[in-house]
Design an enzyme around this catalytic site. Structure first.
Site, PDB file in Angstrom:
ATOM      1  N   CYS A 175     -41.159 -79.477 -39.857  1.00 23.04           N
ATOM      2  CA  CYS A 175     -42.095 -78.356 -39.814  1.00 23.04           C
ATOM      3  C   CYS A 175     -42.264 -77.657 -41.161  1.00 23.04           C
ATOM      4  CB  CYS A 175     -41.647 -77.355 -38.756  1.00 23.04           C
ATOM      5  SG  CYS A 175     -41.452 -78.118 -37.136  1.00 23.04           S
ATOM      6  N   HIS A 315     -42.310 -67.945 -40.215  1.00 22.91           N
ATOM      7  CA  HIS A 315     -42.282 -69.209 -39.482  1.00 22.91           C
ATOM      8  C   HIS A 315     -42.531 -68.913 -38.004  1.00 22.91           C
ATOM      9  CE1 HIS A 315     -41.488 -73.376 -38.831  1.00 22.91           C
ATOM     10  NE2 HIS A 315     -40.397 -73.163 -38.111  1.00 22.91           N
ATOM     11  N   GLU A 326     -34.660 -65.646 -38.071  1.00 19.73           N
ATOM     12  CA  GLU A 326     -35.574 -65.350 -39.186  1.00 19.73           C
ATOM     13  C   GLU A 326     -35.633 -63.846 -39.441  1.00 19.73           C
ATOM     14  OE1 GLU A 326     -40.020 -66.491 -40.887  1.00 19.73           O
ATOM     15  OE2 GLU A 326     -39.571 -66.865 -38.769  1.00 19.73           O
ATOM     16  N   LYS A 347     -48.722 -68.380 -35.626  1.00 23.98           N
ATOM     17  CA  LYS A 347     -48.479 -69.376 -34.569  1.00 23.98           C
ATOM     18  C   LYS A 347     -48.726 -68.779 -33.185  1.00 23.98           C
ATOM     19  CE  LYS A 347     -45.073 -72.315 -36.970  1.00 23.98           C
ATOM     20  NZ  LYS A 347     -44.886 -71.590 -38.236  1.00 23.98           N
ATOM     21  N   HIS A 352     -47.836 -74.161 -32.787  1.00 22.89           N
ATOM     22  CA  HIS A 352     -47.006 -74.683 -33.873  1.00 22.89           C
ATOM     23  C   HIS A 352     -47.467 -76.108 -34.192  1.00 22.89           C
ATOM     24  CE1 HIS A 352     -43.936 -75.610 -36.568  1.00 22.89           C
ATOM     25  NE2 HIS A 352     -42.851 -75.393 -35.838  1.00 22.89           N
ATOM     26  N   PHE A 411     -36.673 -78.990 -38.609  1.00 22.89           N
ATOM     27  CA  PHE A 411     -35.524 -79.738 -38.110  1.00 22.89           C
ATOM     28  C   PHE A 411     -34.812 -80.414 -39.284  1.00 22.89           C
ATOM     29  CE2 PHE A 411     -37.025 -80.732 -33.468  1.00 22.89           C
ATOM     30  CZ  PHE A 411     -36.875 -79.395 -33.158  1.00 22.89           C
TER      31      PHE A 411
END
Length: 425
Positions: A175, A315, A326, A347, A352, A411
Site C-alpha cells: 500500500c 494513511h 497512526e 480513503k 483503499h 504490508f
C-alpha cells in the site's frame, strides 16, 4: 549523523521538484475536476460489488471505478493485452499530461522517465487465465498473458505512449507503492538524472480471489448494508477497510524547467521519508516506530520543523489497528503541536486502492495545497478515545496550507511519507 550545516549544504546542491500535472482515475470520478469536487463535498465512491458475484463473500462492497472508458486512452486491439491496472495507469498518465498542458516533445527522450508502482498488479487477469488453464489447457493461454499482468508493464506502457526514454521503474511495496514511486521519482529529478518524471500508482484488485483473501484476514469492513458509510477512518465503530481501485499519477518537473515553459504549479515536493518496521508481515508496529521515522525523515529531508506543517493526508485505512497507531505516531512526531494539526483520510471516500493509494493521495494533497482547502474525513461520527486529533470531520475546510504530509504504510512494514509545500517561487 550530518550536522546542520552539512545538511543545509547538501540540500543547496539538490534541484527543486514541483508537481505540474495530476491524473486521477478513481471511484470518485476520472479527472481532476470531478474527483476534487467529490472529495470536498464528502461524497462516497463505495457501493455493492459489480465486478463479480460476491454473494458468497463476507464483504460484498467495494470502491469501484465507474465510467472509465479505456478506448479514450488505449487502442482497441491493445486492451486485451493489458490488465485493467495498466489501463488505469495509462489513463491517469494521459490525464496528468493533459492537465499539465505539456508539449509532447518535452515528455519524449532521455530526460523524462516513468515510475509507477502497484501492490498486486494484474491479479484479475491471472485469475482469468488460471481458469482457462484448468478448463481448456495450456494451449489456450494467450502469448500476451505475462505482459498483461506484470507490474512494471504500467511504467513500460506509459513510456512507450510518450516515448519517454529516461529512468523507468516500478515500486512494489504493497500500500506504499504509489508513494514510493513519487518519492523515488522526486529523488531522480533532485539528483539530475531526469528533468521530468511521470510517477504514481495503479491497482485493480477487486477480484474474487483478492477480496476473498482480505476477507480471510478479517481486514475488510462487513458493513454491506450501508456501503457509503462503511469506510470510517478514526471513528470508534470502524470495522475494516473498503477495497478500492484506480490510479493516481503526478507529473513531476524540475522547477526551472517548469517555470521556463510557464507551467502551473500545484505544489513543490520538498521531503521524502521511507522506513521499515521490521516487525510483522501485515500489522503495523505497536509503537508506530516505522511511521514515526518516516514522517520525521520527510521533515528532516526538507529541513522543516514539525510546527510548520498544517495538514496531513493520513494513511487512515479505517482498520482498528492502523488508525490508532497512526494517531499515536503523529502525536510522537508533532508533540504538543499535534492538536493544532488537521488530519484527514480521503480513503473514507475513495476506499483503499492499495498500491494506487499513495499516488491518488499525493495528487489530492497537491490539490489541497493549490486550493487551500483541507479535505474532510467522511463518516467520522463516534469519537474514539485513542483517536483524538482534528480529523476534519464531515466537511472540507478552507485554511492556509503551506506544508502538508501524505502518509502511506504497507504490508511487510514498509512506510513512505511525502512532504509537499505551497510553491510561491
Amino acid at each position: 549523523m550530518p550536522n546542520s550545516r552539512e545538511t543545509r549544504d547538501h540540500r543547496h546542491d539538490l534541484r527543486r521538484v514541483v508537481i505540474t500535472g495530476v491524473g486521477l482515475v478513481t471511484p470518485l470520478g476520472t479527472g481532476v475536476s470531478d474527483v476534487w469536487e467529490n472529495v470536498i463535498s464528502g461524497s462516497s465512491g463505495i457501493g455493492p460489488i459489480t465486478r463479480f458475484d460476491a454473494s458468497r463473500h463476507a464483504t460484498r462492497i467495494a470502491a469501484e471505478v465507474k465510467g472509465f472508458d479505456p478506448l479514450r486512452f488505449v487502442d482497441r486491439k491493445e486492451i486485451r493485452k493489458m490488465d485493467p491496472f495498466i489501463q488505469y495507469a495509462i489513463g491517469a498518465a494521459v490525464l496528468a499530461a493533459e492537465d499539465a498542458g505539456i508539449p509532447p516533445d518535452l515528455l519524449a527522450g532521455e530526460r523524462c522517465g516513468v515510475y509507477v508502482g502497484s501492490g498486486i498488479g494484474g491479479i484479475g487477469t491471472i485469475e482469468e487465465y488460471h481458469k482457462i488453464l484448468l478448463e481448456k489447457g495450456p494451449d489456450r493461454i494467450s502469448p500476451f498473458f505475462l505482459i498483461a499482468t506484470i507490474i512494471n508493464e504500467a511504467s513500460g506502457r506509459i513510456s512507450i505512449r510518450f516515448k519517454s526514454r529516461g529512468p523507468n521503474s516500478a515500486s512494489v511495496t504493497a500500500c506504499a507503492s504509489g508513494a514510493h514511486a513519487v518519492g523515488d521519482a522526486f529523488r531522480i529529478i533532485q539528483h539530475g538524472l531526469a528533468d521530468r518524471m511521470i510517477a504514481g500508482g495503479a491497482e485493480a484488485p477487486i477480484t474474487p480471489l483478492s477480496v476473498a483473501g482480505f476477507c480471510a484476514m478479517k481486514a475488510l469492513s462487513e458493513r454491506n448494508d450501508d456501503p457509503g458509510r462503511a469506510s470510517r477512518p478514526f471513528d470508534k465503530t470502524r470495522d475494516g477497510f473498503v477495497i478500492g481501485e484506480g490510479a493516481g499519477i503526478c507529473l513531476l518537473e524540475e522547477l526551472g524547467a517548469a517555470v521556463r515553459r510557464g507551467a502551473r504549479i500545484y505544489a513543490e515536493v520538498v521531503g521524502y521519508g521511507m522506513t521499515g518496521d521490521a516487525y510483522h508481515p501485515a500489522a503495523p508496529a505497536e509503537d508506530g516506530d516505522g511511521a514515526v521515522r518516516a514522517m520525521q525523515a520527510a521533515l528532516d529531508d526538507a529541513g522543516v520543523p514539525p510546527a510548520d506543517v498544517q495538514y496531513i493526508n493520513a494513511h487512515g485505512t479505517s482498520t482498528p489497528l492502523n488508525d490508532r497507531i497512526e494517531t499515536a505516531a503523529i502525536k510522537k512526531v508533532f508533540g504538543s503541536q499535534a492538536v493544532r494539526l488537521a488530519v484527514s483520510s480521503t480513503k473514507s471516500m475513495t476506499g483503499h486502492a492499495l498500491g494506487a493509494a499513495g499516488g491518488i493521495e499525493t495528487a489530492i494533497t497537491a490539490l489541497a495545497i493549490r486550493n487551500q482547502t483541507m479535505p474532510p474525513t467522511a463518516n467520522y461520527e463516534v469519537p474514539d478515545p485513542d483517536c483524538d486529533l482534528d480529523y476534519v470531520p464531515g466537511r472540507a475546510r478552507s485554511a492556509e496550507i503551506v506544508y502538508a504530509l501524505s502518509n502511506s504504510f504497507g504490508f511487510g512494514g514498509t512506510n513512505a511519507t511525502l512532504l509537499l509545500r505551497r510553491c510561491d517561487g
